[in-house]
Design a protein around this motif. Structure first.
Motif: not given
Length: 319
Positions: A166, A169, A202, A208-209, A212, A215, A224, A254-255, A259
């Protein structure tokens, strides 16, 4: 191939009509020759008939007309054009799990070599930045067109504890925001993408959310790459045996999906290099319709010259 004015292709019907008319005339001429009763006299009057060669000029003329009509319809071809001012942020996982040797010579070694190959294939006008991350994320190289600076930083990667995807990003987005902040008013934002390579999930930093959502707000896709195998292990001091470090593909996929990026899974350096090549093609270049009218006009000119030369050579006349 497509056409900007495809309706003009209907003119090819006229070309076809001329070809049909020519064939009909040739057949009538042949039937007249057959009806000529004095064949011996025919041989004396026209002892050297040009057989197939008499059709060369007509064929060349028909090809020239076809090329002219096709060019008049403005044909186009899709070609790849280097993006101007585009930026790619490469984020490389430098956590301890990247020392696993399930990929030769190691995960991090294979990533370094593939990343260097990747940046070498990008257009010179495209900016590249580098973020490294383990327990925290660091902007190792701000976006630049200096490829040597990027290569040097990639060659000096060192590993550490933790995985902060995270934060990586967020760090890449901050670097991209700095470029857009310097963009003159009225100009479009710099097209950008983040290419994140990791083998884990992570463990520290912002989730991560959150990254996201940031982004999506910045309209920057995150592609990714999950690199390594499920059989990867590392040796850790004071541990009696190898520690398993399987790849967490689900988190990285998922990322990418969230995005609007692309997800790839690579288990060898060769696969990783191919993935980087695919990303470089889509990020570094854009598809553009290139008009081919001049090529067809040139072909028509060549066909006309050929037809004229054939006619002068075998018929002693110009068409």
């Amino acid at each position: 191939m497509s056409f900007l004015d495809p309706v003009r292709l209907w003119l090819l019907v006229a070309v076809l009509a001329l070809v049909v008319a020519y064939v009909v005339m040739q057949r009538r001429r042949r039937s007249y020759a057959v009806r000529f009763t004095n064949l011996a006299l025919l041989d004396k009057v026209a002892p050297q008939r040009p057989d197939w060669r008499r059709h060369v000029a007509a064929v060349g003329f028909a090809l020239a007309l076809t090329a002219l009509v096709t060019g008049f319809a403005r044909p186009t071809h899709v070609s790849k054009v280097p993006r101007e001012r585009a930026t790619v942020m490469i984020a490389i996982d430098t956590s301890l799990s990247m020392a696993a040797t399930d990929v030769t010579p190691s995960r991090i070694g294979a990533v370094q070599r593939a990343a260097e190959s990747f940046i070498a294939k990008l257009p010179a006008t495209l900016n590249v930045g580098l973020v490294t991350f383990h327990g925290n994320a660091v902007l190792a190289v701000p976006p630049t067109t200096d490829r040597n600076q990027i290569r040097t930083a990639i060659g000096r990667l060192t590993l550490g504890e933790g995985t902060a995807i995270g934060e990586a990003i967020f760090t890449a987005l901050d670097a991209l925001a700095g470029i857009n902040a310097s963009t003159p008013a009225g100009e479009a934002l710099v097209p950008a993408r983040i290419v994140l390579m990791s083998d884990g999930k992570t463990t520290v930093g912002r989730p991560n959310n959150d990254a996201v959502r940031a982004s999506l707000t910045a309209e920057v896709p995150v592609s990714t790459i999950a690199f390594g195998t499920d059989a990867g292990t590392i040796m850790v001091p004071q541990e009696p045996g190898p520690i398993p470090v399987p790849v967490d593909r689900a988190a990285l996929e998922d990322i990418a999906k969230a995005t609007n990026g692309s997800f790839f899974s690579a288990t060898t350096e060769g696969q990783l290099s191919k993935v980087y090549a695919d990303i470089g093609s889509s990020v570094g270049y854009t598809d553009k319709d290139t008009e081919l009218t001049s090529w067809f006009l040139g072909a028509a000119f060549v066909a006309l010259v050929g037809a004229a030369a054939a006619s002068l050579t075998w018929s002693a006349r110009l068409l």
